[in-house]
Design a protein around this motif. Structure first.
Motif, PDB file in Angstrom:
ATOM      1  N   VAL A 196     -33.638   5.445  18.726  1.00 29.29           N
ATOM      2  CA  VAL A 196     -33.624   6.755  19.391  1.00 29.29           C
ATOM      3  C   VAL A 196     -32.763   7.741  18.601  1.00 29.29           C
ATOM      4  O   VAL A 196     -33.158   8.885  18.359  1.00 29.29           O
ATOM      5  CB  VAL A 196     -33.100   6.626  20.844  1.00 29.29           C
ATOM      6  CG1 VAL A 196     -32.843   8.002  21.455  1.00 29.29           C
ATOM      7  CG2 VAL A 196     -34.096   5.844  21.694  1.00 29.29           C
ATOM      8  N   ARG A 197     -31.587   7.287  18.199  1.00 30.94           N
ATOM      9  CA  ARG A 197     -30.658   8.161  17.475  1.00 30.94           C
ATOM     10  C   ARG A 197     -31.230   8.557  16.115  1.00 30.94           C
ATOM     11  O   ARG A 197     -31.159   9.722  15.714  1.00 30.94           O
ATOM     12  CB  ARG A 197     -29.302   7.474  17.312  1.00 30.94           C
ATOM     13  CG  ARG A 197     -28.226   8.384  16.707  1.00 30.94           C
ATOM     14  CD  ARG A 197     -26.884   7.692  16.568  1.00 30.94           C
ATOM     15  NE  ARG A 197     -26.931   6.562  15.651  1.00 30.94           N
ATOM     16  CZ  ARG A 197     -26.926   5.294  16.027  1.00 30.94           C
ATOM     17  NH1 ARG A 197     -26.893   4.976  17.303  1.00 30.94           N
ATOM     18  NH2 ARG A 197     -26.962   4.319  15.134  1.00 30.94           N
ATOM     19  N   LYS A 198     -31.796   7.615  15.395  1.00 33.06           N
ATOM     20  CA  LYS A 198     -32.353   7.902  14.072  1.00 33.06           C
ATOM     21  C   LYS A 198     -33.542   8.862  14.157  1.00 33.06           C
ATOM     22  O   LYS A 198     -33.821   9.601  13.216  1.00 33.06           O
ATOM     23  CB  LYS A 198     -32.769   6.592  13.392  1.00 33.06           C
ATOM     24  CG  LYS A 198     -31.589   5.722  12.972  1.00 33.06           C
ATOM     25  CD  LYS A 198     -32.055   4.379  12.415  1.00 33.06           C
ATOM     26  CE  LYS A 198     -30.862   3.505  12.057  1.00 33.06           C
ATOM     27  NZ  LYS A 198     -31.283   2.142  11.590  1.00 33.06           N
ATOM     28  N   ALA A 199     -34.212   8.856  15.292  1.00 32.73           N
ATOM     29  CA  ALA A 199     -35.348   9.754  15.490  1.00 32.73           C
ATOM     30  C   ALA A 199     -34.892  11.150  15.889  1.00 32.73           C
ATOM     31  O   ALA A 199     -35.718  12.049  16.057  1.00 32.73           O
ATOM     32  CB  ALA A 199     -36.284   9.189  16.557  1.00 32.73           C
ATOM     33  N   GLY A 200     -33.581  11.341  16.048  1.00 34.21           N
ATOM     34  CA  GLY A 200     -33.049  12.638  16.439  1.00 34.21           C
ATOM     35  C   GLY A 200     -33.319  12.977  17.880  1.00 34.21           C
ATOM     36  O   GLY A 200     -33.363  14.153  18.265  1.00 34.21           O
ATOM     37  N   SER A 201     -33.483  11.957  18.715  1.00 35.62           N
ATOM     38  CA  SER A 201     -33.832  12.171  20.113  1.00 35.62           C
ATOM     39  C   SER A 201     -32.747  11.611  21.030  1.00 35.62           C
ATOM     40  O   SER A 201     -31.624  11.317  20.592  1.00 35.62           O
ATOM     41  CB  SER A 201     -35.188  11.512  20.412  1.00 35.62           C
ATOM     42  OG  SER A 201     -35.629  11.835  21.709  1.00 35.62           O
ATOM     43  N   SER A 202     -33.068  11.476  22.308  1.00 31.29           N
ATOM     44  CA  SER A 202     -32.140  10.918  23.294  1.00 31.29           C
ATOM     45  C   SER A 202     -32.961  10.271  24.399  1.00 31.29           C
ATOM     46  O   SER A 202     -34.190  10.397  24.430  1.00 31.29           O
ATOM     47  CB  SER A 202     -31.230  12.014  23.865  1.00 31.29           C
ATOM     48  OG  SER A 202     -32.006  12.996  24.557  1.00 31.29           O
ATOM     49  N   ILE A 203     -32.271   9.594  25.313  1.00 28.41           N
ATOM     50  CA  ILE A 203     -32.982   8.862  26.366  1.00 28.41           C
ATOM     51  C   ILE A 203     -32.134   8.834  27.637  1.00 28.41           C
ATOM     52  O   ILE A 203     -30.905   8.925  27.575  1.00 28.41           O
ATOM     53  CB  ILE A 203     -33.337   7.425  25.890  1.00 28.41           C
ATOM     54  CG1 ILE A 203     -34.419   6.803  26.767  1.00 28.41           C
ATOM     55  CG2 ILE A 203     -32.091   6.559  25.827  1.00 28.41           C
ATOM     56  CD1 ILE A 203     -35.779   7.443  26.637  1.00 28.41           C
ATOM     57  N   GLY A 204     -32.805   8.698  28.783  1.00 29.96           N
ATOM     58  CA  GLY A 204     -32.117   8.648  30.068  1.00 29.96           C
ATOM     59  C   GLY A 204     -31.707   7.240  30.482  1.00 29.96           C
ATOM     60  O   GLY A 204     -31.948   6.271  29.744  1.00 29.96           O
ATOM     61  N   ALA A 205     -31.101   7.123  31.660  1.00 31.04           N
ATOM     62  CA  ALA A 205     -30.583   5.830  32.102  1.00 31.04           C
ATOM     63  C   ALA A 205     -30.410   5.803  33.615  1.00 31.04           C
ATOM     64  O   ALA A 205     -30.451   6.837  34.288  1.00 31.04           O
ATOM     65  CB  ALA A 205     -29.247   5.538  31.421  1.00 31.04           C
ATOM     66  N   VAL A 206     -30.202   4.599  34.143  1.00 26.65           N
ATOM     67  CA  VAL A 206     -29.904   4.394  35.562  1.00 26.65           C
ATOM     68  C   VAL A 206     -28.627   3.572  35.675  1.00 26.65           C
ATOM     69  O   VAL A 206     -28.466   2.567  34.975  1.00 26.65           O
ATOM     70  CB  VAL A 206     -31.054   3.681  36.298  1.00 26.65           C
ATOM     71  CG1 VAL A 206     -30.683   3.447  37.765  1.00 26.65           C
ATOM     72  CG2 VAL A 206     -32.349   4.482  36.202  1.00 26.65           C
ATOM     73  N   ILE A 207     -27.730   4.008  36.543  1.00 29.33           N
ATOM     74  CA  ILE A 207     -26.441   3.340  36.752  1.00 29.33           C
ATOM     75  C   ILE A 207     -26.351   2.861  38.192  1.00 29.33           C
ATOM     76  O   ILE A 207     -26.827   3.543  39.110  1.00 29.33           O
ATOM     77  CB  ILE A 207     -25.267   4.307  36.455  1.00 29.33           C
ATOM     78  CG1 ILE A 207     -25.224   4.684  34.963  1.00 29.33           C
ATOM     79  CG2 ILE A 207     -23.934   3.702  36.859  1.00 29.33           C
ATOM     80  CD1 ILE A 207     -25.922   5.975  34.650  1.00 29.33           C
TER      81      ILE A 207
END
Length: 356
Positions: A196-207
């Motif tokens: 994700v980081r190398k693609a220059g993007s980001s992602i969500g999550a659940v806590i």
């Protein structure tokens, strides 16, 4: 700007911006005589601070807390406790190129529309940097609650990759970079976030946050329900877009008999056979674990160009450089714990005040 304070009897007010000289909070309503030291607060701040791993922002902040008031000879005095955290590694120049445009997903546009002015450096007051203050307040809240109530958080999903519930192990949470209770899943996340980081993007999550040892009786109908206050507290955290208590949205798929938490006599108190209610019925704690989950959106600051407009109304593209979390959900775990602690401390004092 209003809305910088949270709570009733246990109440805290935060101040400061991401790239200002310091951030901090004032905690009011703390009973006198509690053992409080900077080291007690620092322990929790260290869980949230940036730069802990390659999967979080590389901004290097020690988040060293200073107690300015409210504590004398290691004991709370009952007066407001003021806490200060200096900003030591802000790089405001990273934002010079984007100061006159609105970053998609950020609060740039809404702040500008509401106030007519905004601090473009790291989002100013809208930055997740503010959450360090919440964690500091949460450390004080834990002192109010005492050792009988334990609040623990875990990251249970990043993007499409969720943990296997059968592998849940609380001891694993502190052994990986993700606060993940499933050691095998943590390995999957490790390589996935690199991509994700190398693609220059980001992602969500659940806590998920669980509070054990909460006695029956916290909370008050009708508008001060414990679950309502917990939802507001967690929803106020940066990037949170959804909150559920107990079975939450999953309850929509259950029948009445499946959803009902049956009881059997167990001496002085009934023993619940399940906990779909998440430890809260009618807005009042049942004595079971209080359990909630919250969803965090992907980090809005990404390298991939996105379409936007300037303050002057011109169409343009924006690519946000600098130091950002590929998944803000990782550092949201201790923040979620802190907000739950603050709500429970507040309701403990309110319950004590009304019911003795």
């Amino acid at each position: 700007m209003s809305g910088n304070s949270f709570g009733h009897l246990f109440r805290f007010t935060t101040f400061g911006e991401s790239h200002g000289p310091a951030i901090g909070c004032v905690v009011d309503g703390v009973p006198p005589g509690l053992d409080i030291a900077e080291a007690d607060i620092q322990t929790w701040l260290d869980k949230r601070r940036p730069g802990r791993s390659r999967h979080t922002t590389q901004r290097k902040e020690a988040d060293a807390v200073q107690i300015l008031s409210g504590v004398f000879e290691g004991k709370s005095t009952g007066t407001p406790i003021a806490l200060l955290i200096e900003n030591t590694d802000a790089r405001s120049k990273d934002y010079d190129d984007i100061k006159d445009l609105f970053r998609p997903g950020h609060a740039d546009y809404t702040y500008q529309q509401k106030y007519g002015i905004r601090d473009h450096r790291g989002s100013g007051r809208a930055s997740a940097r503010e959450t360090a203050c919440r964690v500091a307040a949460g450390a004080i809240a834990r002192k109010v609650l005492g050792p009988g109530i334990e609040i623990r958080g875990a990251l249970i999903q990043i993007g499409p990759h969720a943990i296997e519930r059968g592998n849940w192990d609380w001891s694993a949470v502190i052994e990986n970079d993700f606060w993940c209770p499933d050691a095998q899943c943590a390995e999957t996340w490790d390589s996935y976030l690199d991509e994700v980081r190398k693609a220059g993007s980001s992602i969500g999550a659940v806590i998920e946050i669980a509070a054990s040892g909460v006695p029956a009786g916290f909370g008050a109908p009708v508008y001060d329900k414990l679950d309502a206050d917990l939802a507001k507290a967690v929803m106020s955290i940066n990037a949170v877009k959804g909150v559920e208590i107990g079975a939450g949205f999953g309850a929509a798929e259950l029948s009445g008999e499946d959803n009902a938490d049956e009881m059997r006599n167990n001496g002085n108190a009934p023993a619940f056979q399940s906990n779909n209610a998440g430890g809260i019925l009618g807005g009042i704690s049942t004595g079971q674990d209080v359990v909630l989950r919250f969803a965090v959106k992907p980090t809005s600051s990404i390298l991939k160009p996105r379409r936007t407009v300037t303050i002057g109304g011109e169409d343009t593209d924006v690519s946000v450089k600098g130091r950002h979390d590929p998944c803000v959900g990782i550092r949201a775990v201790p923040v979620g714990e802190a907000m739950v602690a603050c709500v429970l401390a507040d309701h403990m004092l309110r319950h004590r005040g009304q019911c003795g």
